[in-house]
Design a protein around this motif. Structure first.
Motif, mmCIF file in Angstrom:
data_model
loop_
_atom_site.group_PDB
_atom_site.id
_atom_site.type_symbol
_atom_site.label_atom_id
_atom_site.label_comp_id
_atom_site.label_asym_id
_atom_site.label_seq_id
_atom_site.Cartn_x
_atom_site.Cartn_y
_atom_site.Cartn_z
ATOM 1 N N ASP A 1 6.009 -3.494 4.094
ATOM 2 C CA ASP A 1 5.165 -3.484 2.894
ATOM 3 C C ASP A 1 4.656 -4.899 2.596
ATOM 4 O O ASP A 1 5.107 -5.882 3.171
ATOM 5 N N VAL B 1 -3.008 -0.528 6.772
ATOM 6 C CA VAL B 1 -2.567 -0.477 5.378
ATOM 7 C C VAL B 1 -3.348 0.625 4.690
ATOM 8 O O VAL B 1 -4.584 0.666 4.764
ATOM 9 N N ASN B 2 -2.638 1.532 4.024
ATOM 10 C CA ASN B 2 -3.293 2.545 3.197
ATOM 11 C C ASN B 2 -3.442 1.985 1.782
ATOM 12 O O ASN B 2 -2.481 1.448 1.225
ATOM 13 N N VAL B 3 -4.636 2.119 1.225
ATOM 14 C CA VAL B 3 -4.930 1.554 -0.094
ATOM 15 C C VAL B 3 -5.430 2.652 -1.016
ATOM 16 O O VAL B 3 -6.213 3.519 -0.609
ATOM 17 N N ASN C 1 -2.864 0.007 -5.153
ATOM 18 C CA ASN C 1 -1.584 0.338 -4.530
ATOM 19 C C ASN C 1 -1.765 0.268 -3.026
ATOM 20 O O ASN C 1 -2.744 0.817 -2.501
ATOM 21 N N THR C 2 -0.844 -0.373 -2.337
ATOM 22 C CA THR C 2 -0.900 -0.432 -0.881
ATOM 23 C C THR C 2 0.385 0.159 -0.307
ATOM 24 O O THR C 2 1.466 0.006 -0.885
ATOM 25 N N THR C 3 0.244 0.833 0.818
ATOM 26 C CA THR C 3 1.391 1.379 1.530
ATOM 27 C C THR C 3 1.274 0.970 2.981
ATOM 28 O O THR C 3 0.241 1.212 3.616
ATOM 29 N N SER C 4 2.322 0.327 3.485
ATOM 30 C CA SER C 4 2.298 -0.128 4.879
ATOM 31 C C SER C 4 3.724 -0.359 5.355
ATOM 32 O O SER C 4 4.669 -0.354 4.562
ATOM 33 N N THR D 1 -8.484 2.862 4.225
ATOM 34 C CA THR D 1 -7.530 2.250 5.151
ATOM 35 C C THR D 1 -8.028 0.880 5.579
ATOM 36 O O THR D 1 -9.226 0.691 5.793
ATOM 37 N N THR E 1 1.857 -3.184 -5.369
ATOM 38 C CA THR E 1 0.783 -2.927 -6.322
ATOM 39 C C THR E 1 0.266 -4.216 -6.931
ATOM 40 O O THR E 1 0.939 -5.243 -6.922
ATOM 41 N N LEU F 1 -3.911 -10.070 -1.597
ATOM 42 C CA LEU F 1 -4.990 -9.293 -0.990
ATOM 43 C C LEU F 1 -6.301 -9.786 -1.588
ATOM 44 O O LEU F 1 -6.494 -9.703 -2.801
#
Length: 195
Positions: A176, A95-97, A170-173, A126, A48, A182
């Motif tokens: 991570d 990466v999901n944002v 917030n990012t999910t990957s 994404t 985050t 970013l």
């Protein structure tokens, strides 16, 4: 022929009264085009960070046939990159944002400072790896201003204006992105007046 033209005019006014007619898009209304935000992603279950960018823009002339009922701003992203010595190698393919965003527009004429604001929560999109950078997929963020008259006054008179975009990311990957920076390059987006 005159009846058709008259009927068309009456229909346009009726639709305008219902808020179903909108203006042509106003490109880059808040001067955000080309502005960059660097977000340091900290460790968490989803990496985050916080974003903040400020732009200045000049007044504009709006030819308003009737009083508008609303103003929506469609935010845009023109580019994204990831960097930092703590970034994983290789970087994730996608990466999901998720973002919560707030935009404040203000000026300071002789009559005193004024501001208008709008928010967009749970904006999800994404990032897909493309060579050494990422492309943005499915980004859609519409910010609606509730204090419309103040916004119109800021846009049309009072001199130089400021726009501040802030929020959380917030990012999910996998892996991570904790420790990465970013960087988002913003597009100008479009403003739409509703009548």
């Amino acid at each position: 022929m005159k009846r058709i033209a008259l009927l068309g005019g009456v229909l346009a006014l009726a639709l305008a009264g219902c808020g179903l007619v909108s203006s042509p898009p106003i490109t880059n209304p808040f001067g955000l085009e080309g502005q960059q935000t660097s977000i340091n992603l900290g460790p968490s279950s989803a990496a985050t960070g916080n974003l903040n960018v400020t732009a200045t823009f000049n007044d504009t002339t709006l030819n308003l046939p009737v009083t508008p009922t609303g103003f929506n701003y469609n935010l845009a992203i023109s580019g994204v990159s990831l960097s930092g010595s703590s970034c994983p190698s290789p970087l994730p393919a996608s990466v999901n944002v998720s973002m919560n965003l707030s935009l404040t527009v203000s000026d300071n004429p002789s009559s005193g400072p004024r501001q208008a604001s709008a928010t967009a929560n749970n904006v999800q999109f994404t990032l897909n790896q493309s060579g050494s950078s990422y492309t943005v997929a499915n980004f859609s963020a519409t910010l609606s201003f509730s204090n419309l008259q103040t916004l119109l006054d800021i846009l049309q008179n009072g001199g130089q204006n400021d726009a501040t975009l802030s929020g959380t990311v917030n990012t999910t990957s996998n892996p991570d992105l904790a420790g990465c920076t970013l960087t988002i390059t913003w597009g100008g987006g479009q403003g739409i007046l509703r009548f």
